[in-house]
Design a protein around this motif. Structure first.
Motif, PDB file in Angstrom:
ATOM      1  N   LEU A  82      45.104 -62.640  -7.564  1.00  0.00           N
ATOM      2  CA  LEU A  82      44.702 -61.776  -8.672  1.00  0.00           C
ATOM      3  C   LEU A  82      45.929 -61.319  -9.442  1.00  0.00           C
ATOM      4  CD1 LEU A  82      41.963 -59.602  -6.926  1.00  0.00           C
ATOM      5  CD2 LEU A  82      41.619 -61.486  -8.541  1.00  0.00           C
ATOM      6  N   ARG A  83      45.823 -61.285 -10.753  1.00  0.00           N
ATOM      7  CA  ARG A  83      46.953 -60.896 -11.602  1.00  0.00           C
ATOM      8  C   ARG A  83      46.886 -59.409 -11.923  1.00  0.00           C
ATOM      9  NH1 ARG A  83      47.779 -59.929 -16.901  1.00  0.00           N
ATOM     10  NH2 ARG A  83      45.633 -60.482 -17.403  1.00  0.00           N
ATOM     11  N   ARG A  87      51.215 -57.587 -15.544  1.00  0.00           N
ATOM     12  CA  ARG A  87      52.044 -58.779 -15.430  1.00  0.00           C
ATOM     13  C   ARG A  87      51.374 -59.972 -16.086  1.00  0.00           C
ATOM     14  NH1 ARG A  87      56.673 -58.378 -12.444  1.00  0.00           N
ATOM     15  NH2 ARG A  87      57.006 -60.421 -13.365  1.00  0.00           N
ATOM     16  N   ARG A  88      52.187 -60.933 -16.521  1.00  0.00           N
ATOM     17  CA  ARG A  88      51.660 -62.213 -17.026  1.00  0.00           C
ATOM     18  C   ARG A  88      51.304 -63.148 -15.890  1.00  0.00           C
ATOM     19  NH1 ARG A  88      56.509 -64.264 -20.638  1.00  0.00           N
ATOM     20  NH2 ARG A  88      57.540 -63.717 -18.695  1.00  0.00           N
ATOM     21  N   THR A  89      51.833 -62.885 -14.697  1.00  0.00           N
ATOM     22  CA  THR A  89      51.728 -63.811 -13.574  1.00  0.00           C
ATOM     23  C   THR A  89      51.052 -63.149 -12.379  1.00  0.00           C
ATOM     24  OG1 THR A  89      53.920 -63.080 -12.862  1.00  0.00           O
ATOM     25  CG2 THR A  89      53.806 -65.091 -14.199  1.00  0.00           C
ATOM     26  N   ASN A  90      50.436 -63.982 -11.516  1.00  0.00           N
ATOM     27  CA  ASN A  90      50.030 -63.476 -10.215  1.00  0.00           C
ATOM     28  C   ASN A  90      51.168 -63.703  -9.230  1.00  0.00           C
ATOM     29  OD1 ASN A  90      49.885 -66.165  -9.311  1.00  0.00           O
ATOM     30  ND2 ASN A  90      47.673 -66.289  -9.577  1.00  0.00           N
ATOM     31  N   ALA A  91      50.988 -63.327  -7.980  1.00  0.00           N
ATOM     32  CA  ALA A  91      52.092 -63.397  -7.021  1.00  0.00           C
ATOM     33  C   ALA A  91      52.472 -64.841  -6.700  1.00  0.00           C
ATOM     34  CB  ALA A  91      51.724 -62.648  -5.744  1.00  0.00           C
ATOM     35  N   GLN A  93      52.488 -67.292  -8.790  1.00  0.00           N
ATOM     36  CA  GLN A  93      53.313 -67.721  -9.907  1.00  0.00           C
ATOM     37  C   GLN A  93      54.648 -66.972  -9.946  1.00  0.00           C
ATOM     38  OE1 GLN A  93      50.281 -66.670 -12.715  1.00  0.00           O
ATOM     39  NE2 GLN A  93      49.736 -68.806 -13.128  1.00  0.00           N
ATOM     40  N   GLN A  94      54.603 -65.646  -9.744  1.00  0.00           N
ATOM     41  CA  GLN A  94      55.804 -64.839  -9.899  1.00  0.00           C
ATOM     42  C   GLN A  94      56.860 -65.146  -8.849  1.00  0.00           C
ATOM     43  OE1 GLN A  94      56.462 -63.123 -12.491  1.00  0.00           O
ATOM     44  NE2 GLN A  94      58.459 -62.408 -11.781  1.00  0.00           N
ATOM     45  N   TRP A  97      58.420 -68.056 -10.673  1.00  0.00           N
ATOM     46  CA  TRP A  97      58.881 -67.731 -12.023  1.00  0.00           C
ATOM     47  C   TRP A  97      60.012 -66.699 -11.999  1.00  0.00           C
ATOM     48  CZ3 TRP A  97      58.466 -70.339 -16.254  1.00  0.00           C
ATOM     49  CH2 TRP A  97      58.706 -69.739 -17.488  1.00  0.00           C
ATOM     50  N   ASP A 148      49.571 -74.630 -10.214  1.00  0.00           N
ATOM     51  CA  ASP A 148      49.221 -73.294 -10.709  1.00  0.00           C
ATOM     52  C   ASP A 148      50.212 -72.226 -10.259  1.00  0.00           C
ATOM     53  OD1 ASP A 148      48.612 -73.204  -8.014  1.00  0.00           O
ATOM     54  OD2 ASP A 148      46.737 -72.099  -8.272  1.00  0.00           O
ATOM     55  N   SER A 150      53.310 -71.730 -11.836  1.00  0.00           N
ATOM     56  CA  SER A 150      54.224 -71.604 -12.984  1.00  0.00           C
ATOM     57  C   SER A 150      54.935 -72.909 -13.327  1.00  0.00           C
ATOM     58  CB  SER A 150      55.259 -70.491 -12.781  1.00  0.00           C
ATOM     59  OG  SER A 150      56.352 -70.897 -11.977  1.00  0.00           O
TER      60      SER A 150
END
Length: 274
Positions: A82-83, A87-91, A93-94, A97, A148, A150
């Motif tokens: 869940l985002r 933030r632009r990213t979820n965990a 992705q982050q 990223w 998925d 990033s």
């Protein structure tokens, strides 16, 4: 007590961050993701760090996501997926990223496998050095999935549209030598730490502020409008004019070959940008 799944050691201006599940070919589980988030935060807060080297312990860089291990805690998986609204990213992705966002260059040194989450982590680095026989793959297609974490953003920056689509749609495996030819890897060598160290040496003689600003500037140019790019150029240059490290760089530049150099490397202060 279990060993941490991500190891961070800081050796002077260089931070070494290593995935630490060698028995699982450094497959990514939720603890690895959290470890990457924590390591990135540690590096960001330490202004003495000027370069990061990302590696995997053992024979492989990273063999992808450990589905079996992650599935043991579905509540935590859902929380990572869940985002947050800020933030632009979820965990998922982050955790990758974050290395793109760091105000210092990040160098991935890869051996063995660079699969799935591993290739997306490598692509989040600014530079990638690999062995010729290393195996690279956007492996999600094998499982009926898409990347998925990033990785699609740097992928389309580095290679042509047809190459990106082929890699994502087929999940084919390419060698390190092929990865370099395609533009996925920066360079290929039997000992990839050798060209990585040459780059580190070149970066460390430059102002940490201009390096940080240059990375952020070029990342912004890729993702933003022309007006925003030109505005960042003006803003970051103004910051450079005000940086004490710029004064040191200017004096060192005047002493380089052609000037009255004494051969001494410039001694920069802590990074002030980023």
């Amino acid at each position: 007590m279990a060993a941490p799944h991500v190891l961070t050691t800081i050796d002077g201006p260089v931070a070494h961050v290593r995935l630490n599940r060698p028995d699982k070919l450094n497959a990514v589980d939720l603890d690895v993701l959290q470890g990457l988030l924590d390591a990135a935060a540690q590096v960001r807060s330490d202004r003495s760090v000027r370069v990061v080297v990302l590696e995997g312990e053992g024979a492989s860089f990273c063999s992808g996501l450990d589905f079996a291990e992650a599935a043991k805690d579905r509540v935590r998986v859902a929380r990572f997926f869940l985002r947050p609204p800020w933030r632009r990213t979820n965990a998922f992705q982050q955790a990758l990223w974050a290395w793109r966002e760091l105000p210092v260059p990040v160098i991935a040194v890869t051996r063995g496998h660079v699969f799935g989450a591993g290739i997306q982590l490598a692509l989040a680095a600014d530079f990638r050095f690999t062995t010729p026989d290393c195996r690279w793959s956007v492996l999600e297609a094998k499982w009926g999935l898409v990347p998925d974490m990033s990785g699609t953003v740097p992928l389309v920056e580095l290679v042509g549209a047809d190459v990106a689509k082929r890699l994502v749609l087929t999940g084919e495996v390419v060698s390190g030598a092929q990865a370099a030819a395609l533009g996925l890897a920066t360079d290929v060598a039997d000992d990839p730490m050798k060209p990585a160290q040459e780059l580190i040496d070149a970066l460390l003689v430059r102002s940490p502020d201009s390096v940080a600003a240059g990375k952020k500037l070029l990342n912004g140019v890729r993702l933003g409008s022309l007006a925003a790019a030109f505005r960042r150029e003006r803003l970051y240059q103004l910051r450079m004019f005000r940086s004490p490290n710029t004064v040191i760089a200017r004096r060192a530049g005047m002493r380089e070959p052609g000037g009255d150099t004494d051969g001494a490397a410039p001694q920069f202060g802590p990074r002030t940008f980023g």
